[in-house]
Design a protein around this motif. Structure first.
Motif, PDB file in Angstrom:
ATOM      1  N   GLU A  54       0.431 -13.846  58.703  1.00  0.00           N
ATOM      2  CA  GLU A  54       0.536 -13.279  57.364  1.00  0.00           C
ATOM      3  C   GLU A  54       1.633 -12.203  57.261  1.00  0.00           C
ATOM      4  O   GLU A  54       2.042 -11.623  58.253  1.00  0.00           O
ATOM      5  CB  GLU A  54      -0.796 -12.644  56.946  1.00  0.00           C
ATOM      6  CG  GLU A  54      -1.949 -13.605  56.843  1.00  0.00           C
ATOM      7  CD  GLU A  54      -2.732 -13.741  58.137  1.00  0.00           C
ATOM      8  OE1 GLU A  54      -3.845 -14.278  58.095  1.00  0.00           O
ATOM      9  OE2 GLU A  54      -2.209 -13.303  59.196  1.00  0.00           O
ATOM     10  N   ASP A 120       3.958 -11.842  44.425  1.00  0.00           N
ATOM     11  CA  ASP A 120       3.358 -12.792  45.371  1.00  0.00           C
ATOM     12  C   ASP A 120       4.017 -12.737  46.752  1.00  0.00           C
ATOM     13  O   ASP A 120       4.209 -13.755  47.411  1.00  0.00           O
ATOM     14  CB  ASP A 120       3.440 -14.225  44.830  1.00  0.00           C
ATOM     15  CG  ASP A 120       2.737 -14.384  43.487  1.00  0.00           C
ATOM     16  OD1 ASP A 120       1.931 -13.505  43.128  1.00  0.00           O
ATOM     17  OD2 ASP A 120       3.001 -15.387  42.797  1.00  0.00           O
ATOM     18  N   THR A 121       4.324 -11.532  47.210  1.00  0.00           N
ATOM     19  CA  THR A 121       4.970 -11.358  48.512  1.00  0.00           C
ATOM     20  C   THR A 121       3.964 -11.356  49.658  1.00  0.00           C
ATOM     21  O   THR A 121       4.222 -11.936  50.721  1.00  0.00           O
ATOM     22  CB  THR A 121       5.766 -10.042  48.543  1.00  0.00           C
ATOM     23  OG1 THR A 121       6.852 -10.124  47.610  1.00  0.00           O
ATOM     24  CG2 THR A 121       6.333  -9.760  49.937  1.00  0.00           C
ATOM     25  N   ASP A 123       0.276 -11.607  51.792  1.00  0.00           N
ATOM     26  CA  ASP A 123      -0.993 -12.303  51.990  1.00  0.00           C
ATOM     27  C   ASP A 123      -2.167 -11.326  51.987  1.00  0.00           C
ATOM     28  O   ASP A 123      -3.301 -11.719  51.712  1.00  0.00           O
ATOM     29  CB  ASP A 123      -0.981 -13.052  53.327  1.00  0.00           C
ATOM     30  CG  ASP A 123       0.127 -14.082  53.390  1.00  0.00           C
ATOM     31  OD1 ASP A 123      -0.008 -15.128  52.743  1.00  0.00           O
ATOM     32  OD2 ASP A 123       1.136 -13.822  54.088  1.00  0.00           O
ATOM     33  N   ILE A 148       0.474  -9.060  45.731  1.00  0.00           N
ATOM     34  CA  ILE A 148      -0.408  -9.871  46.574  1.00  0.00           C
ATOM     35  C   ILE A 148      -0.487 -11.290  46.005  1.00  0.00           C
ATOM     36  O   ILE A 148      -0.626 -11.481  44.798  1.00  0.00           O
ATOM     37  CB  ILE A 148      -1.809  -9.245  46.662  1.00  0.00           C
ATOM     38  CG1 ILE A 148      -1.738  -7.882  47.369  1.00  0.00           C
ATOM     39  CG2 ILE A 148      -2.782 -10.164  47.412  1.00  0.00           C
ATOM     40  CD1 ILE A 148      -3.054  -7.124  47.374  1.00  0.00           C
ATOM     41  N   LYS A 149      -0.409 -12.264  46.869  1.00  0.00           N
ATOM     42  CA  LYS A 149      -0.464 -13.660  46.446  1.00  0.00           C
ATOM     43  C   LYS A 149      -1.831 -13.996  45.849  1.00  0.00           C
ATOM     44  O   LYS A 149      -2.844 -13.398  46.232  1.00  0.00           O
ATOM     45  CB  LYS A 149      -0.199 -14.586  47.641  1.00  0.00           C
ATOM     46  CG  LYS A 149       1.162 -14.428  48.273  1.00  0.00           C
ATOM     47  CD  LYS A 149       1.271 -15.306  49.517  1.00  0.00           C
ATOM     48  CE  LYS A 149       2.613 -15.131  50.206  1.00  0.00           C
ATOM     49  NZ  LYS A 149       2.713 -15.941  51.443  1.00  0.00           N
ATOM     50  N   PRO A 150      -1.891 -14.981  44.939  1.00  0.00           N
ATOM     51  CA  PRO A 150      -3.199 -15.458  44.488  1.00  0.00           C
ATOM     52  C   PRO A 150      -4.057 -15.887  45.681  1.00  0.00           C
ATOM     53  O   PRO A 150      -3.584 -16.585  46.574  1.00  0.00           O
ATOM     54  CB  PRO A 150      -2.844 -16.651  43.600  1.00  0.00           C
ATOM     55  CG  PRO A 150      -1.460 -16.350  43.112  1.00  0.00           C
ATOM     56  CD  PRO A 150      -0.776 -15.656  44.265  1.00  0.00           C
ATOM     57  N   GLY A 152      -4.987 -13.850  47.908  1.00  0.00           N
ATOM     58  CA  GLY A 152      -4.730 -12.888  48.973  1.00  0.00           C
ATOM     59  C   GLY A 152      -5.772 -11.782  49.010  1.00  0.00           C
ATOM     60  O   GLY A 152      -6.557 -11.586  48.072  1.00  0.00           O
ATOM     61  N   ARG A 198      -7.521 -11.471  45.450  1.00  0.00           N
ATOM     62  CA  ARG A 198      -6.847 -11.605  44.167  1.00  0.00           C
ATOM     63  C   ARG A 198      -7.261 -12.927  43.549  1.00  0.00           C
ATOM     64  O   ARG A 198      -7.287 -13.969  44.231  1.00  0.00           O
ATOM     65  CB  ARG A 198      -5.331 -11.551  44.323  1.00  0.00           C
ATOM     66  CG  ARG A 198      -4.642 -11.591  42.956  1.00  0.00           C
ATOM     67  CD  ARG A 198      -3.157 -11.722  43.017  1.00  0.00           C
ATOM     68  NE  ARG A 198      -2.709 -12.384  41.793  1.00  0.00           N
ATOM     69  CZ  ARG A 198      -1.485 -12.836  41.589  1.00  0.00           C
ATOM     70  NH1 ARG A 198      -0.582 -12.714  42.538  1.00  0.00           N
ATOM     71  NH2 ARG A 198      -1.179 -13.420  40.461  1.00  0.00           N
ATOM     72  N   ASP A 200      -7.424 -16.385  42.015  1.00  0.00           N
ATOM     73  CA  ASP A 200      -6.521 -17.512  42.230  1.00  0.00           C
ATOM     74  C   ASP A 200      -6.057 -18.045  40.897  1.00  0.00           C
ATOM     75  O   ASP A 200      -6.645 -18.936  40.298  1.00  0.00           O
ATOM     76  CB  ASP A 200      -7.237 -18.609  43.025  1.00  0.00           C
ATOM     77  CG  ASP A 200      -6.267 -19.668  43.548  1.00  0.00           C
ATOM     78  OD1 ASP A 200      -5.055 -19.530  43.280  1.00  0.00           O
ATOM     79  OD2 ASP A 200      -6.737 -20.605  44.207  1.00  0.00           O
ATOM     80  N   ASN A 202      -2.386 -18.671  38.307  1.00  0.00           N
ATOM     81  CA  ASN A 202      -0.927 -18.792  38.248  1.00  0.00           C
ATOM     82  C   ASN A 202      -0.300 -17.676  37.412  1.00  0.00           C
ATOM     83  O   ASN A 202       0.911 -17.557  37.340  1.00  0.00           O
ATOM     84  CB  ASN A 202      -0.528 -20.155  37.643  1.00  0.00           C
ATOM     85  CG  ASN A 202      -0.877 -21.295  38.561  1.00  0.00           C
ATOM     86  OD1 ASN A 202      -0.801 -21.167  39.767  1.00  0.00           O
ATOM     87  ND2 ASN A 202      -1.263 -22.433  37.970  1.00  0.00           N
ATOM     88  N   VAL A 204       0.664 -13.955  36.703  1.00  0.00           N
ATOM     89  CA  VAL A 204       0.886 -12.668  37.362  1.00  0.00           C
ATOM     90  C   VAL A 204       0.435 -11.564  36.418  1.00  0.00           C
ATOM     91  O   VAL A 204       0.842 -11.508  35.268  1.00  0.00           O
ATOM     92  CB  VAL A 204       2.380 -12.483  37.729  1.00  0.00           C
ATOM     93  CG1 VAL A 204       2.619 -11.065  38.249  1.00  0.00           C
ATOM     94  CG2 VAL A 204       2.802 -13.504  38.737  1.00  0.00           C
TER      95      VAL A 204
END
Length: 208
Positions: A54, A120-121, A123, A148-150, A152, A198, A200, A202, A204
């Motif tokens: 990660e 979305d940088t 994990d 944080i990514k979806p 994450g 976070r 899930d 699409n 932001v």
């Protein structure tokens, strides 16, 4: 939990040296043999359930009490450290490099503002006894939801030694409106380690 003797000691130490955030001049208080006797940083990092690949953000690493353990878990991943005090980043950088961890990012800035990373940088993100010191906690939570990514993870370590600690309920009230869901909570007499995911989606979450 009620105020303790240790809370009073920390408040006096901070008042004598400076104001929040915890002053870099007192960083030795954050990483000392007594604290390590009371708490193993590995146990808190275990809650993150890292695979080792990660990209992880640690906000407010202090003197690196958790940072070395985090870096050691990321065999093919990357650790990024973000702190308002460049002096604190310099101290943790020396510690990490002495431990053989050289592929680490270091950025100075205010956690209550937009974080200087693309959406979305990461994990996962980790904050240990930090969120209580952030002036605009809601802005910080929204900023974390962007980077944080979806799906994450966002993990908070809140110890009873910290006079600014937030309860699990307070963390929920802060993070859920920003787009996080409580996922896991490890509680003991010494600390709470609280993990959110976070949502899930699409979409932001916008900062501001």
């Amino acid at each position: 939990m009620p105020t303790t003797f240790f809370d009073s000691v920390l408040r006096r130490a901070r008042g004598a040296i400076g104001t929040f955030p915890f002053p870099h001049q007192a960083s030795a208080l954050l990483d000392n043999p007594l604290r390590r006797r009371m708490e193993d940083p590995r146990q808190s990092i275990d809650v993150m359930e890292l695979a080792g690949t990660e990209r992880v953000l640690e906000i407010g690493p202090g003197a690196g009490y958790f940072s070395v353990e985090l870096a050691s878990r990321l065999r093919s991943g990357q650790l990024d450290l973000f702190d308002i005090q460049p002096q604190m980043l310099a101290k943790v950088r020396r510690k990490l490099e002495q431990a053989g961890h050289h592929d680490v990012g270091y950025t100075a800035g205010q956690a209550g503002a937009a974080l200087p990373y693309p959406a979305d940088t990461f994990d996962a993100a980790f904050l240990a006894e930090v969120i209580g010191e952030v002036p605009d906690k809601k802005a910080c939570a929204r900023a974390l939801a962007v980077v944080i990514k979806p799906g994450g993870k966002l993990v908070f370590h809140e110890a009873f030694l910290d006079p600014d600690r937030l309860s699990v309920a307070e963390l929920q009230a802060l993070c859920e409106p920003a787009g996080f869901t409580l996922d896991r909570c490890e509680q003991s007499r010494w600390k709470d380690v609280v993990r959110f995911r976070r949502d899930d989606s699409n979409t932001v979450i916008q900062q501001g």
